[in-house]
Each structure stands twice: as C-alpha cells, then as structure tokens.
Design a protein around this motif. Structure first.
Motif, PDB file in Angstrom:
ATOM      1  N   CYS A  59       0.372 -74.761  44.289  1.00 21.97           N
ATOM      2  CA  CYS A  59       0.863 -75.124  42.958  1.00 21.97           C
ATOM      3  C   CYS A  59      -0.297 -75.472  42.020  1.00 21.97           C
ATOM      4  O   CYS A  59      -1.372 -75.870  42.461  1.00 21.97           O
ATOM      5  CB  CYS A  59       1.830 -76.293  43.055  1.00 21.97           C
ATOM      6  N   GLN A  60      -0.023 -75.359  40.720  1.00 21.59           N
ATOM      7  CA  GLN A  60      -1.053 -75.624  39.722  1.00 21.59           C
ATOM      8  C   GLN A  60      -0.471 -76.429  38.560  1.00 21.59           C
ATOM      9  O   GLN A  60       0.752 -76.553  38.418  1.00 21.59           O
ATOM     10  CB  GLN A  60      -1.645 -74.311  39.193  1.00 21.59           C
ATOM     11  N   ILE A  61      -1.373 -76.967  37.740  1.00 22.66           N
ATOM     12  CA  ILE A  61      -0.996 -77.694  36.531  1.00 22.66           C
ATOM     13  C   ILE A  61      -1.687 -77.028  35.345  1.00 22.66           C
ATOM     14  O   ILE A  61      -2.882 -76.731  35.405  1.00 22.66           O
ATOM     15  CB  ILE A  61      -1.414 -79.174  36.605  1.00 22.66           C
ATOM     16  N   PHE A  62      -0.928 -76.794  34.271  1.00 24.53           N
ATOM     17  CA  PHE A  62      -1.483 -76.170  33.074  1.00 24.53           C
ATOM     18  C   PHE A  62      -1.274 -77.124  31.896  1.00 24.53           C
ATOM     19  O   PHE A  62      -0.135 -77.507  31.602  1.00 24.53           O
ATOM     20  CB  PHE A  62      -0.797 -74.829  32.804  1.00 24.53           C
ATOM     21  N   CYS A  63      -2.355 -77.505  31.235  1.00 18.68           N
ATOM     22  CA  CYS A  63      -2.277 -78.448  30.115  1.00 18.68           C
ATOM     23  C   CYS A  63      -2.826 -77.798  28.852  1.00 18.68           C
ATOM     24  O   CYS A  63      -3.892 -77.164  28.883  1.00 18.68           O
ATOM     25  CB  CYS A  63      -3.081 -79.715  30.405  1.00 18.68           C
ATOM     26  N   ASN A  64      -2.103 -77.969  27.748  1.00 19.29           N
ATOM     27  CA  ASN A  64      -2.578 -77.449  26.477  1.00 19.29           C
ATOM     28  C   ASN A  64      -3.706 -78.314  25.918  1.00 19.29           C
ATOM     29  O   ASN A  64      -4.693 -77.799  25.387  1.00 19.29           O
ATOM     30  CB  ASN A  64      -1.413 -77.387  25.483  1.00 19.29           C
ATOM     31  N   GLN A  65      -3.563 -79.638  26.050  1.00 19.59           N
ATOM     32  CA  GLN A  65      -4.591 -80.588  25.607  1.00 19.59           C
ATOM     33  C   GLN A  65      -4.672 -81.698  26.654  1.00 19.59           C
ATOM     34  O   GLN A  65      -3.810 -82.564  26.723  1.00 19.59           O
ATOM     35  CB  GLN A  65      -4.254 -81.137  24.219  1.00 19.59           C
ATOM     36  N   LEU A  68       1.953 -84.738  38.784  1.00 23.73           N
ATOM     37  CA  LEU A  68       1.897 -84.541  40.229  1.00 23.73           C
ATOM     38  C   LEU A  68       2.624 -83.254  40.581  1.00 23.73           C
ATOM     39  O   LEU A  68       3.851 -83.192  40.589  1.00 23.73           O
ATOM     40  CB  LEU A  68       2.523 -85.733  40.967  1.00 23.73           C
ATOM     41  N   SER A  69       1.847 -82.211  40.860  1.00 27.60           N
ATOM     42  CA  SER A  69       2.394 -80.899  41.184  1.00 27.60           C
ATOM     43  C   SER A  69       2.366 -80.688  42.696  1.00 27.60           C
ATOM     44  O   SER A  69       1.592 -81.304  43.406  1.00 27.60           O
ATOM     45  CB  SER A  69       1.556 -79.822  40.478  1.00 27.60           C
ATOM     46  N   GLY A  70       3.254 -79.801  43.185  1.00 26.18           N
ATOM     47  CA  GLY A  70       3.308 -79.555  44.625  1.00 26.18           C
ATOM     48  C   GLY A  70       3.741 -80.780  45.396  1.00 26.18           C
ATOM     49  O   GLY A  70       3.216 -81.091  46.465  1.00 26.18           O
ATOM     50  N   ALA A  71       4.745 -81.488  44.873  1.00 27.09           N
ATOM     51  CA  ALA A  71       5.185 -82.753  45.478  1.00 27.09           C
ATOM     52  C   ALA A  71       5.755 -82.570  46.876  1.00 27.09           C
ATOM     53  O   ALA A  71       5.810 -83.518  47.656  1.00 27.09           O
ATOM     54  CB  ALA A  71       6.220 -83.433  44.576  1.00 27.09           C
ATOM     55  N   ASN A  72       6.187 -81.351  47.197  1.00 25.41           N
ATOM     56  CA  ASN A  72       6.731 -81.092  48.531  1.00 25.41           C
ATOM     57  C   ASN A  72       5.663 -80.599  49.505  1.00 25.41           C
ATOM     58  O   ASN A  72       5.958 -80.214  50.623  1.00 25.41           O
ATOM     59  CB  ASN A  72       7.881 -80.085  48.462  1.00 25.41           C
ATOM     60  N   GLY A  73       4.390 -80.618  49.067  1.00 22.94           N
ATOM     61  CA  GLY A  73       3.287 -80.239  49.938  1.00 22.94           C
ATOM     62  C   GLY A  73       2.729 -78.854  49.708  1.00 22.94           C
ATOM     63  O   GLY A  73       1.825 -78.420  50.422  1.00 22.94           O
ATOM     64  N   ASP A  74       3.237 -78.120  48.710  1.00 24.68           N
ATOM     65  CA  ASP A  74       2.762 -76.767  48.427  1.00 24.68           C
ATOM     66  C   ASP A  74       1.394 -76.825  47.743  1.00 24.68           C
ATOM     67  O   ASP A  74       1.280 -77.188  46.574  1.00 24.68           O
ATOM     68  CB  ASP A  74       3.770 -76.035  47.540  1.00 24.68           C
ATOM     69  N   LYS A  75       0.361 -76.434  48.474  1.00 24.49           N
ATOM     70  CA  LYS A  75      -1.013 -76.522  47.968  1.00 24.49           C
ATOM     71  C   LYS A  75      -1.366 -75.395  46.998  1.00 24.49           C
ATOM     72  O   LYS A  75      -2.452 -75.391  46.414  1.00 24.49           O
ATOM     73  CB  LYS A  75      -1.996 -76.521  49.147  1.00 24.49           C
TER      74      LYS A  75
END
Length: 254
Positions: free
Chosen positions: A206-212, A197-204
């Motif tokens: 934000c991003q998520i980066f996954c290796n796998q 869960l990224s941008g928990a403070n409401g920042d739209k």
C-alpha cells in the motif's frame, strides 16, 4: 418519556502492538526506552496491546507489566496468550486478555513460521491463503479491495476516518490531530497535516499520496515516519509514500 442512557455500537480503532520475544523484564524495559529515544513525541502516553505469543515459557506477568508501564506506556490489553494460568494472572491485574479467531490461531500455531515476516494479529484470514515451506506468508492471488471510500468534507482535528478493506480518498484538507486509516492506499488532495496509516491490515504494498505534505505521522503496514523525520524538501510538496526495504520512503510526484 424514554431517555436514552447508553448505546452499544461497534467502532474501529487502531492500536499499536508490542510483541515480546524475551521474558526478562529488564531487557524489555531497556528495549522500549531505546525505541523511545528515537521518537519521544510519538511514544508519549501511547496505549498499546502486549502480545506474548512468542514467550514459550511461563511469563512473570507482574514484573513484565511493571517494566512496561514504568516507561510511560499504557497497556490496554494482552493478546497471544494460550496458558490458562497466565490468563488468570493477567485478568487479576485488571488487564483484559484479547483473543483472535481460534481457527486462525490453530493454522498459525501448527506451522514453524518466521517471526519477522508474519504478524498474526494484523493479517486477517481473508489474506492468509497459503504458507511457504520457509514460513513466510504468500498470496495465491492479489488482494482485492472494495470500492474506494471517498470523503469530500475537511477532516477536523480529533476525527478518525477508517476505510475497511478499501482505499481512502480525501478530496479536501486534513487538519493536525486528525487520523486517516485504510487497509488499502490513501489519497489526500489537499493539505495533509494529520496522521495517515495505510495498509492497516498488514499489506506492505500500500501507498500514501499527498497533494501537500505536512503530515504528523506516515505509516504503512506498521512501519512509520514522524513529522521531524520527513525531509524538508518534501514539505508542502506533492509526494508519494511507500515501503522500500521495510523503510517508509518518500518520493516527489512532480
């Protein structure tokens, strides 16, 4: 010999909030059930906070409460309530009434805001800088985060990691049942099988980066994507997750 019995300690938890815009229990019930049809696993026994800020007339809390819990959702608190009589009624049902910062409440209540563009429960005063005439939030300058929180160990099932006002970097695997929460971006340099869960403070932004990528749930600023909604072509692949037109979008990093 002294034996410790209890300990008070501050912790951070992430809960979903249901914002009510209508006062009719039947409409609320039908709206929740319709939402549940799209993601039945996600909503199973979920606990929420009910925000009634946008209900201007007096609410029949008993009927609204029964309508919500009859869907299978658990209510752990009520927020956005400024009516003393309503607060008393809610307290009598055993549900706690939660209050946000009074100073922030006055700022928001005195302005005609666009309901779809502001969430006064997840946007802290640190980023409420100015409000445009049309009522949408804008920032005078970029939001600056603290130094990134880096986790080197594997994140096991049942563990919850929260990066307050910063990015979260995990240089290991994240197991099913684990939960990563960050006010900033999230980076996982290993297998990602839990919730992010990224941008928990409401920042739209934000991003998520996954290796796998094998995530159970991906969320950015409250918008989410469940495991069965992730296109198969991204499973196990290096991926970037971001918001596009208020929709959680996945793009390959390769």
């Amino acid at each position: 010999m002294f034996t410790k019995i209890i300990k008070f300690k501050q912790n951070n938890f992430s809960f979903y909030v249901i914002y009510l815009y209508k006062n009719q229990p039947e409409l609320i019930y039908n709206a929740i059930k319709k939402k549940m049809q799209h993601s039945p696993v996600f909503f199973k026994k979920i606990s929420v906070i009910v925000n009634i800020y946008y209900i201007k007339n007096e609410i029949n809390w008993e009927k609204v409460y029964n309508a919500i819990i009859s869907t299978g959702i658990n209510i752990i608190g009520v927020s956005g309530c400024n009516n003393k009589n309503t607060i008393k009624i809610i307290n009598n049902t055993g549900i706690p009434v939660l209050f946000t910062n009074n100073k922030d409440n006055k700022k928001i209540q005195n302005i005609d805001i666009n309901e779809k563009k502001i969430n006064n429960n997840i946007i802290p005063k640190s980023i409420i800088k100015t409000i445009k005439e049309k009522g949408s939030l804008s920032l005078k300058k970029d939001v600056f985060y603290n130094k990134s929180k880096i986790i080197y160990n594997p994140i096991r099932s049942g563990q919850q990691i929260y990066a307050y006002n910063s990015d979260l970097i995990v240089i290991n695997n994240v197991s099913t049942g684990a939960e990563l929460i960050a006010d900033g971006n999230i980076h996982i340099y290993g297998f990602m099988r839990g919730k992010a869960l990224s941008g928990a403070n409401g920042d739209k932004n934000c991003q998520i980066f996954c290796n796998q990528l094998f995530a159970e749930l991906l969320s950015i600023a409250g918008e989410y994507l469940l495991q069965d909604q992730i296109p198969k072509k991204f499973l196990g692949k290096s991926s970037r997750i971001y918001l596009k037109n208020k929709t959680v979008t996945i793009k390959s990093c390769n």
